[in-house]
Enzyme design. Structure first.
Site, PDB file in Angstrom:
ATOM      1  CE  LYS A  50     -19.997  -3.383 -20.824  1.00 41.49           C
ATOM      2  NZ  LYS A  50     -19.069  -2.915 -19.852  1.00 41.49           N
ATOM      3  CE1 TYR A 264     -17.039   6.191 -18.968  1.00 44.78           C
ATOM      4  CE2 TYR A 264     -16.161   7.449 -20.817  1.00 44.78           C
ATOM      5  CZ  TYR A 264     -16.442   6.238 -20.217  1.00 44.78           C
ATOM      6  OH  TYR A 264     -16.118   5.081 -20.866  1.00 44.78           O
ATOM      7  CE1 TYR A 290     -17.347   2.364 -17.757  1.00 41.74           C
ATOM      8  CE2 TYR A 290     -15.246   1.880 -18.789  1.00 41.74           C
ATOM      9  CZ  TYR A 290     -16.535   2.360 -18.861  1.00 41.74           C
ATOM     10  OH  TYR A 290     -16.995   2.858 -20.049  1.00 41.74           O
TER      11      TYR A 290
HETATM   12  C1  LIG Z   1     -14.249  -2.482 -17.088  1.00 38.87           C
HETATM   13  C2  LIG Z   1     -15.652  -2.033 -16.935  1.00 38.87           C
HETATM   14  N1  LIG Z   1     -16.196  -2.048 -15.731  1.00 38.87           N
HETATM   15  C3  LIG Z   1     -17.463  -1.641 -15.522  1.00 38.87           C
HETATM   16  C4  LIG Z   1     -18.240  -1.176 -16.556  1.00 38.87           C
HETATM   17  C5  LIG Z   1     -19.614  -0.721 -16.236  1.00 38.87           C
HETATM   18  O1  LIG Z   1     -20.541  -1.704 -16.527  1.00 38.87           O
HETATM   19  P1  LIG Z   1     -21.944  -1.284 -17.050  1.00 38.87           P
HETATM   20  O2  LIG Z   1     -21.737  -0.487 -18.291  1.00 38.87           O
HETATM   21  O3  LIG Z   1     -22.669  -2.552 -17.248  1.00 38.87           O
HETATM   22  O4  LIG Z   1     -22.573  -0.438 -15.993  1.00 38.87           O
HETATM   23  C6  LIG Z   1     -17.710  -1.136 -17.844  1.00 38.87           C
HETATM   24  C7  LIG Z   1     -18.509  -0.625 -18.962  1.00 38.87           C
HETATM   25  O5  LIG Z   1     -18.078  -0.415 -20.035  1.00 38.87           O
HETATM   26  C8  LIG Z   1     -16.383  -1.578 -18.043  1.00 38.87           C
HETATM   27  O6  LIG Z   1     -15.818  -1.555 -19.255  1.00 38.87           O
END
Ligand SMILES: Cc1ncc(COP(=O)(O)O)c(C=O)c1O
Length: 332
Positions: A50, A264, A290
């Site tokens: 982010k 999720y 993630y």
């Molecule tokens: C650690 C991590 N990886 C990947 C993502 C996914 O990225 P995006 O939301 O831009 O698809 C997030 C989203 O919050 C995240 O916190």
């Protein structure tokens, strides 16, 4: 792409490391050589993707005279942690709205990112039920703050608008330059695909630079059919913002929904295996929601010989390890 035309705060001061993972590749039978782009090491409290997006979004907030940031995310949101982290550095107030996507999962004194929301001094944390209209919820917080004389700025979930996705268009450029200097030609880049800004930015940057490198998104919440149009819409918006002349086709967006599991943030066996394997071969921490699920997908695709034998493949590590501490039971 000329990304210097956009104001940013300068949170990303140097390229993140791009490393070859010899032990990890060997553990997978040396079918391919795995490289990793370490965006988990970006600046901002505990690192993660982010920061690249907020570099642009918070510049816009300040240009508009904001003194307060409002954003939203899931109960263990890395995005909320990093938005709060940069708000602290900017001496801005930060208010968080958390969506309890899994009923009963929000604990005001919870561990992981939740603990950090309190430690970093969020001005308020409001939890709302899963499925709530998050923009509306943030709007309510904004109205209340305006009535107190504050100047709030709303950053959408994941900072996944075109402005935020610029951060990942720039990451694509940075990555190509590093690979050139290292003399490494990659076959495919694999990225986590959630609120879509990361995936969309990388696709936009790779396409605009005519790299011909396929980008594989591994979904963390949605099916392939639902996620692909979401990512493509953001690709088109980002390309338009940058001023890219050619149209980026929907076929440039490839999402794989096979590794979401029951939903999720809900653990899967393959996520646990992926987190343990990278920790025990390379001493690199993934996260359970993630990067862990995306890596589980990547490992499975390697095992299934999806990539040509002997090719170089690159995984984008987007961070998130603080969430591990909210999942310690899962790893016992
Ligand atoms: C650690 C991590 N990886 C990947 C993502 C996914 O990225 P995006 O939301 O831009 O698809 C997030 C989203 O919050 C995240 O916190």
């Amino acid at each position: 792409m000329n990304l210097a035309q956009f104001a940013r705060r300068g949170y990303v001061t140097e390229p993140t490391p791009l490393e070859r993972l010899d032990n990890f590749s060997a553990a997978l039978g040396n079918k391919v050589t795995v490289y990793i782009k370490r965006d988990d090491l970006l600046p901002g409290c505990a690192g993660g993707n982010k920061t690249r997006k907020l570099d642009f979004c918070i510049a816009d907030a300040l240009a508009q005279g904001a003194d307060t940031i409002i954003t939203c995310g899931a109960v263990q949101s890395n995005h909320c942690r990093l938005t709060l982290s940069w708000a602290v550095k900017e001496k801005m107030d930060c208010h968080l709205v958390l969506e309890e996507r899994v009923k009963g999962s929000y604990k005001a004194d919870g561990s992981g990112n939740n603990f950090l929301f309190n430690l970093l001094g969020a001005k308020s944390v409001k939890a709302v039920p899963g499925g709530s209209p998050m923009l509306e919820e943030m709007g309510k917080v904004a109205e209340a703050l305006k009535a107190q004389g504050k100047k709030p700025y709303i950053i959408p979930g994941g900072a996944s608008n075109a402005l935020g996705a610029l951060g990942y268009a720039s990451c694509a450029q940075e990555t190509m330059e590093q690979l050139f200097l290292m003399g490494v030609n990659i076959h495919t880049m694999v990225v986590p695909s959630g609120s879509a800004g990361t995936h969309a930015g990388i696709v936009t940057g790779m396409y605009a630079n005519n790299t011909n490198i396929p980008v594989k998104g591994i979904n963390v919440s949605r099916t392939k059919e639902v996620q692909e149009p979401i990512v493509h819409k953001l690709v088109c918006e980002t390309a338009k913002l940058i001023g890219i002349k050619q149209e980026i086709p929907a076929s440039a967006v490839d999402c794989n929904g096979d590794y979401v599991g029951p939903g999720y943030s809900l653990p899967t066996d393959s996520m646990v295996e992926a987190v343990k394997l990278l920790a025990r071969t390379e001493s690199i921490l993934l996260d359970p929601v993630y990067s862990g699920k995306a890596m589980a997908g990547f490992i499975d695709l390697i095992r299934k010989d999806t990539f040509p034998k002997g090719s170089n493949v690159l995984f984008l590590h987007t961070g998130g390890s603080p969430a591990l501490y909210a999942y310690t039971d899962t790893f016992k």
